[in-house]
Structure formats: structure tokens, C-alpha cells
Design a protein around this motif. Structure first.
Motif, PDB file in Angstrom:
ATOM      1  N   ASP A 113       0.859  -1.191   0.000  1.00  0.00           N
ATOM      2  CA  ASP A 113       0.000   0.000   0.000  1.00  0.00           C
ATOM      3  C   ASP A 113       0.897   1.244   0.000  1.00  0.00           C
ATOM      4  OD1 ASP A 113      -2.293   1.564   0.162  1.00  0.00           O
ATOM      5  OD2 ASP A 113      -2.282   1.558   2.347  1.00  0.00           O
ATOM      6  N   LEU A 114       0.364   2.386  -0.406  1.00  0.00           N
ATOM      7  CA  LEU A 114       1.161   3.615  -0.432  1.00  0.00           C
ATOM      8  C   LEU A 114       0.950   4.482   0.802  1.00  0.00           C
ATOM      9  CD1 LEU A 114       0.953   4.819  -4.150  1.00  0.00           C
ATOM     10  CD2 LEU A 114       2.837   3.645  -2.995  1.00  0.00           C
ATOM     11  N   ASN A 115      -0.304   4.726   1.173  1.00  0.00           N
ATOM     12  CA  ASN A 115      -0.598   5.653   2.264  1.00  0.00           C
ATOM     13  C   ASN A 115      -0.687   4.910   3.589  1.00  0.00           C
ATOM     14  OD1 ASN A 115      -0.825   7.869   0.456  1.00  0.00           O
ATOM     15  ND2 ASN A 115      -2.851   7.135  -0.122  1.00  0.00           N
ATOM     16  N   MET A 116       0.372   4.994   4.377  1.00  0.00           N
ATOM     17  CA  MET A 116       0.456   4.303   5.663  1.00  0.00           C
ATOM     18  C   MET A 116       1.187   5.178   6.676  1.00  0.00           C
ATOM     19  SD  MET A 116       1.572   0.449   4.464  1.00  0.00           S
ATOM     20  CE  MET A 116       3.023   1.067   3.583  1.00  0.00           C
ATOM     21  N   PRO A 117       0.913   4.969   7.966  1.00  0.00           N
ATOM     22  CA  PRO A 117       1.665   5.691   8.994  1.00  0.00           C
ATOM     23  C   PRO A 117       3.053   5.079   9.172  1.00  0.00           C
ATOM     24  CG  PRO A 117       0.133   4.163  10.010  1.00  0.00           C
ATOM     25  CD  PRO A 117      -0.148   4.120   8.531  1.00  0.00           C
ATOM     26  N   VAL A 118       3.872   5.732   9.976  1.00  0.00           N
ATOM     27  CA  VAL A 118       5.240   5.280  10.324  1.00  0.00           C
ATOM     28  C   VAL A 118       6.165   5.365   9.109  1.00  0.00           C
ATOM     29  CG1 VAL A 118       6.685   3.505  11.366  1.00  0.00           C
ATOM     30  CG2 VAL A 118       4.286   3.743  12.098  1.00  0.00           C
ATOM     31  N   LEU A 119       5.900   4.538   8.091  1.00  0.00           N
ATOM     32  CA  LEU A 119       6.687   4.591   6.864  1.00  0.00           C
ATOM     33  C   LEU A 119       5.758   4.225   5.710  1.00  0.00           C
ATOM     34  CD1 LEU A 119       9.485   4.954   5.537  1.00  0.00           C
ATOM     35  CD2 LEU A 119       9.844   2.487   5.802  1.00  0.00           C
ATOM     36  N   ASP A 120       5.577   5.169   4.759  1.00  0.00           N
ATOM     37  CA  ASP A 120       4.632   4.927   3.675  1.00  0.00           C
ATOM     38  C   ASP A 120       5.258   4.083   2.576  1.00  0.00           C
ATOM     39  OD1 ASP A 120       4.866   8.279   2.191  1.00  0.00           O
ATOM     40  OD2 ASP A 120       6.279   6.614   2.196  1.00  0.00           O
ATOM     41  N   GLY A 121       4.488   3.851   1.514  1.00  0.00           N
ATOM     42  CA  GLY A 121       4.951   2.972   0.447  1.00  0.00           C
ATOM     43  C   GLY A 121       6.148   3.510  -0.305  1.00  0.00           C
ATOM     44  N   TYR A 122       6.165   4.827  -0.534  1.00  0.00           N
ATOM     45  CA  TYR A 122       7.294   5.425  -1.248  1.00  0.00           C
ATOM     46  C   TYR A 122       8.594   5.251  -0.452  1.00  0.00           C
ATOM     47  CZ  TYR A 122       3.545   7.730  -3.876  1.00  0.00           C
ATOM     48  OH  TYR A 122       2.435   7.986  -4.625  1.00  0.00           O
ATOM     49  N   GLY A 123       8.520   5.531   0.853  1.00  0.00           N
ATOM     50  CA  GLY A 123       9.701   5.366   1.696  1.00  0.00           C
ATOM     51  C   GLY A 123      10.149   3.922   1.769  1.00  0.00           C
ATOM     52  N   THR A 124       9.183   3.007   1.734  1.00  0.00           N
ATOM     53  CA  THR A 124       9.504   1.579   1.770  1.00  0.00           C
ATOM     54  C   THR A 124      10.241   1.165   0.507  1.00  0.00           C
ATOM     55  OG1 THR A 124       7.505   1.177   3.070  1.00  0.00           O
ATOM     56  CG2 THR A 124       8.545  -0.734   2.032  1.00  0.00           C
ATOM     57  N   LEU A 125       9.764   1.635  -0.644  1.00  0.00           N
ATOM     58  CA  LEU A 125      10.438   1.311  -1.903  1.00  0.00           C
ATOM     59  C   LEU A 125      11.868   1.861  -1.933  1.00  0.00           C
ATOM     60  CD1 LEU A 125       7.489   1.969  -4.378  1.00  0.00           C
ATOM     61  CD2 LEU A 125       8.654  -0.216  -4.056  1.00  0.00           C
ATOM     62  N   GLU A 126      12.046   3.086  -1.425  1.00  0.00           N
ATOM     63  CA  GLU A 126      13.386   3.682  -1.377  1.00  0.00           C
ATOM     64  C   GLU A 126      14.312   2.861  -0.483  1.00  0.00           C
ATOM     65  OE1 GLU A 126      11.927   8.348  -1.974  1.00  0.00           O
ATOM     66  OE2 GLU A 126      12.656   7.629  -0.025  1.00  0.00           O
ATOM     67  N   ALA A 127      13.772   2.407   0.673  1.00  0.00           N
ATOM     68  CA  ALA A 127      14.582   1.619   1.606  1.00  0.00           C
ATOM     69  C   ALA A 127      14.953   0.260   1.008  1.00  0.00           C
ATOM     70  CB  ALA A 127      13.827   1.425   2.922  1.00  0.00           C
ATOM     71  N   ILE A 128      14.034  -0.332   0.261  1.00  0.00           N
ATOM     72  CA  ILE A 128      14.308  -1.625  -0.381  1.00  0.00           C
ATOM     73  C   ILE A 128      15.461  -1.494  -1.360  1.00  0.00           C
ATOM     74  CG2 ILE A 128      13.377  -3.297  -2.033  1.00  0.00           C
ATOM     75  CD1 ILE A 128      10.667  -2.963  -0.649  1.00  0.00           C
ATOM     76  N   GLN A 129      15.441  -0.395  -2.135  1.00  0.00           N
ATOM     77  CA  GLN A 129      16.537  -0.157  -3.072  1.00  0.00           C
ATOM     78  C   GLN A 129      17.849   0.078  -2.341  1.00  0.00           C
ATOM     79  OE1 GLN A 129      15.285   3.120  -5.626  1.00  0.00           O
ATOM     80  NE2 GLN A 129      14.680   1.701  -7.236  1.00  0.00           N
ATOM     81  N   LYS A 130      17.805   0.918  -1.318  1.00  0.00           N
ATOM     82  CA  LYS A 130      19.009   1.278  -0.578  1.00  0.00           C
ATOM     83  C   LYS A 130      19.624   0.075   0.128  1.00  0.00           C
ATOM     84  CE  LYS A 130      18.939   5.247   1.355  1.00  0.00           C
ATOM     85  NZ  LYS A 130      18.656   6.391   2.254  1.00  0.00           N
ATOM     86  N   GLN A 131      18.756  -0.776   0.701  1.00  0.00           N
ATOM     87  CA  GLN A 131      19.235  -1.942   1.458  1.00  0.00           C
ATOM     88  C   GLN A 131      19.497  -3.151   0.578  1.00  0.00           C
ATOM     89  OE1 GLN A 131      16.735  -2.760   4.913  1.00  0.00           O
ATOM     90  NE2 GLN A 131      16.333  -0.576   5.206  1.00  0.00           N
ATOM     91  N   GLY A 132      19.133  -3.052  -0.688  1.00  0.00           N
ATOM     92  CA  GLY A 132      19.371  -4.167  -1.599  1.00  0.00           C
ATOM     93  C   GLY A 132      18.556  -5.408  -1.262  1.00  0.00           C
ATOM     94  N   LEU A 133      17.362  -5.206  -0.733  1.00  0.00           N
ATOM     95  CA  LEU A 133      16.517  -6.347  -0.355  1.00  0.00           C
ATOM     96  C   LEU A 133      15.954  -7.011  -1.610  1.00  0.00           C
ATOM     97  CD1 LEU A 133      14.596  -4.729   2.642  1.00  0.00           C
ATOM     98  CD2 LEU A 133      16.534  -6.308   2.735  1.00  0.00           C
ATOM     99  N   LYS A 134      15.961  -8.332  -1.612  1.00  0.00           N
ATOM    100  CA  LYS A 134      15.501  -9.081  -2.777  1.00  0.00           C
ATOM    101  C   LYS A 134      14.020  -9.407  -2.636  1.00  0.00           C
ATOM    102  CE  LYS A 134      19.997 -11.155  -3.828  1.00  0.00           C
ATOM    103  NZ  LYS A 134      20.736 -12.425  -4.027  1.00  0.00           N
ATOM    104  N   THR A 135      13.205  -8.632  -3.285  1.00  0.00           N
ATOM    105  CA  THR A 135      11.767  -8.886  -3.324  1.00  0.00           C
ATOM    106  C   THR A 135      11.178  -8.224  -4.555  1.00  0.00           C
ATOM    107  OG1 THR A 135       9.675  -8.678  -2.089  1.00  0.00           O
ATOM    108  CG2 THR A 135      11.196  -6.832  -1.953  1.00  0.00           C
ATOM    109  N   LYS A 136      10.154  -8.820  -5.095  1.00  0.00           N
ATOM    110  CA  LYS A 136       9.418  -8.206  -6.191  1.00  0.00           C
ATOM    111  C   LYS A 136       8.254  -7.445  -5.578  1.00  0.00           C
ATOM    112  CE  LYS A 136      10.673 -11.894  -9.390  1.00  0.00           C
ATOM    113  NZ  LYS A 136      10.184 -12.980 -10.280  1.00  0.00           N
ATOM    114  N   VAL A 137       8.029  -6.227  -6.048  1.00  0.00           N
ATOM    115  CA  VAL A 137       7.023  -5.364  -5.424  1.00  0.00           C
ATOM    116  C   VAL A 137       5.932  -4.988  -6.433  1.00  0.00           C
ATOM    117  CG1 VAL A 137       6.577  -3.239  -4.149  1.00  0.00           C
ATOM    118  CG2 VAL A 137       8.805  -4.377  -3.931  1.00  0.00           C
ATOM    119  N   ILE A 138       4.694  -5.200  -6.004  1.00  0.00           N
ATOM    120  CA  ILE A 138       3.526  -4.723  -6.740  1.00  0.00           C
ATOM    121  C   ILE A 138       2.767  -3.795  -5.801  1.00  0.00           C
ATOM    122  CG2 ILE A 138       1.328  -5.341  -7.815  1.00  0.00           C
ATOM    123  CD1 ILE A 138       2.594  -8.039  -8.555  1.00  0.00           C
TER     124      ILE A 138
END
Length: 331
Positions: free
Chosen positions: A53-78
């Protein structure tokens, strides 16, 4: 086993998205309430696929996608979101998301996207239809709930002299088995106190659940300038007062907009200092399907979160839809 992580701050939405996964797909399904929880789960290897989801408290979807890229986490995201702005679609794909699916999720569309990116490796039968609400009717429910919960929030704010963080209402027609799953996801790691209050009107009936985690009581007492030990009896009184305001004002606001009247039963304590799963097992609701309106109120600056869930019987929707259809004709 392939694992899917569903990340959404809505209790109902998480379960609805999970239900829309292909029926014959053998996967392990995990849940996260916000981006921070999702990142922790991904770090533990839970989530070959992330439905985000995009609109969430604590850390939204955009911030989550940025963190996934930065941390190099292996997951496919829809991304699964109600924000259908073209810019939102462009932003998430630029941040690494494979695709964007609009809420409410269509099982066929989800299956198509999974197949498109070769995520789905088995042939599946035609997904079972979810029987969603008509979008225009859903919009009406959400709009009248927005007005009603605003009135309830104003009442609570004036009574407690605090700023009430108003939620976005989630409206879904769900199976009662899904309701049990939804409730079991509330504060799953905490004990809670919950009260229930039935209501009845012409052609409409249901129950309202008000659930407060035990960790919230100290701040509630602080707000109300309650001195001394906050014992079990006082905690129950505090919840009863909050439930009376939220349930009563919300139901009055909804009834007024639909031009009907509700009579309310006496509030009943479903459980005190218990896991929500215990409360569910002791209070099985016997309806087949229910219209669930989910609201989560917060108080700014305080560790207080109160979940209010209004449950209408499926039969009630005939009268309610008739009233809402009349409203639609006026536009």
C-alpha cells in the motif's frame, strides 16, 4: 515455499488482498501494518513478493520502496493502492515497483499481473469472484461514514481536549470468517479490552465493536487528569466512556444521513486484558457475511489507538442501499 508479504495499515484491506491471491497458489502469506514492519519482515526472508500500500503511517509505500533499493533487499514489489494519480504510478515504477494495481483488488487483474511478470508458476482455475460492493455504493458508504466519524471525533476532541487523528474509513463486504481473521490481526502482540453494542433500526441491524489496547489506558487516564492507580474497574469505565461517544455519535450521524433511527442496546464487555483471539473464540458472530466499516482513531501526541468496527448484517444492506441510491439520484 514462495512467500507473499501483504503490507497495508488497514486490517480489512490486508485480508481482502490475501483472499484475492489465486486459490491454487501454494504460498506462505505474511502481513505488515506499515513500511517499517515490512522491511523487518523482508530482512527475515518473509516476502519473495511484496504487495504494498502507499498511504500508511510510520513509513509509507514510497519510503519503503526507497529503503528496499538502498538496502538491496531481494523482493518483487507490486503496489496496491487507492491513489490512482498518474504521478503515483510513475513514482512507484521509478522506485522499482513492477506494477500498480488499483484498490479494491480485482482477483483477475492480480492474477494477470502475477502471470505477466512470471511470478505465478502454476496454472490456476478461474478465481472465485469476491462479490465486491458496487463502487458508487461504496463511495456513498465512505462519504456518510466520513461525516459521521468527523462528528464523533469532534465530540471526543471536545470532551478530552485533544486533537483526534481521523482515519480514512475502510468499507468492505466480507465473509464472517474474514472478520475473525481481521480481528485476530488487531494488536496481535498485545492484550486488549473490548466492548460490543448492538443496534437496531427499520430494516437495519448490526453490532459495533470498540477495542482499546491495554497500553493505551495510561495515556487516556493522563488526558482525563485521573490520579492514582488505573485499576481494572477504572480502565473499563474509561473504555465505556470512549465507546459511548464514538459508537453513539457515529451511529447517530449515519442514521441521520439515511433518514432512519437506531435504538442501541446496552454495551457488553467482550473481554478485558485478553488476547483478541480469546475474545473472538468466546463471541462468535453467526452471520454469513457482514458489511464492515473499520475506523481507527488516534490521539495526537499520545500512545492511544482505538479501533471502532461497525458491522451491519447483509440483510441490512437492502434498506441501506435503497437510502444511498436515493442520495445518488440527487447528484
Amino acid at each position: 515455499m514462495f512467500s507473499v508479504l501483504v503490507c497495508d495499515d488497514s486490517l480489512v484491506a490486508r485480508k481482502q488482498v490475501a483472499k484475492c491471491l489465486p486459490q491454487d497458489w501454494e504460498v506462505a502469506v505474511h502481513f505488515a501494518k506499515n513500511g517499517q514492519d515490512a522491511l523487518s519482515a523482508l530482512a527475515e526472508g518473509k516476502g519473495d513478493l511484496l504487495l504494498l500500500d502507499l498511504n500508511m503511517p510510520v513509513l509509507d509505500g514510497y519510503g519503503t520502496l526507497e529503503a528496499i533499493q538502498k538496502q538491496g533487499l531481494k523482493t518483487k514489489v507490486i503496489v496496491v493502492s487507492g491513489d490512482i494519480q498518474p504521478e503515483a504510478h510513475e513514482r512507484v515504477t521509478s522506485l522499482g515497483a513492477l506494477d500498480f494495481i488499483r484498490k479494491p483488488v480485482d482477483p483477475k487483474k492480480l492474477a494477470e499481473v502475477l502471470d505477466k511478470f512470471n511470478i505465478l508458476h502454476v496454472e490456476e482455475e478461474e478465481p472465485e469472484e469476491v462479490s465486491p460492493l458496487d463502487p458508487e455504493i461504496r463511495d456513498c458508504y465512505q462519504e456518510i461514514t466520513n461525516i459521521a466519524m468527523g462528528q464523533a471525533g469532534d465530540h471526543l476532541a471536545r470532551t478530552m481536549n485533544v486533537f483526534v487523528e481521523l482515519p480514512i474509513p475502510n468499507v468492505n463486504l466480507i465473509e464472517v470468517s474474514e472478520l475473525h481473521m481481521m480481528l485476530s490481526d488487531i494488536e496481535s502482540h498485545e492484550q486488549v479490552t473490548a466492548v460490543c453494542q448492538g443496534f437496531l433500526g427499520p430494516g437495519v441491524s448490526g453490532e459495533a465493536l470498540c477495542i482499546l489496547s491495554d497500553s493505551s489506558f495510561d495515556d487516556v487516564a493522563k488526558i482525563l487528569n485521573v490520579e492514582g492507580v488505573v485499576d481494572d474497574q477504572l480502565q473499563l469505565e474509561l473504555l465505556m466512556d470512549a465507546a459511548s461517544i464514538l459508537i453513539g455519535t457515529c451511529l447517530t450521524g449515519l442514521a441521520h444521513q439515511m433518514d432512519i433511527n437506531f435504538s442501541q442496546g446496552h454495551p457488553i464487555v467482550l473481554g478485558q486484558h485478553r488476547a483478541i483471539t480469546e475474545i473472538i473464540s468466546m463471541n462468535q458472530i453467526k452471520w454469513k457475511r457482514t458489511l464492515a466499516i473499520e475506523l481507527s482513531y488516534g490521539l495526537e501526541g499520545y500512545n492511544v489507538q482505538c479501533d471502532l468496527i461497525l458491522l451491519f448484517t447483509e440483510e441490512s444492506m437492502k434498506m441501506m442501499n435503497s437510502k444511498l441510491a436515493h442520495l445518488l439520484e440527487d447528484f
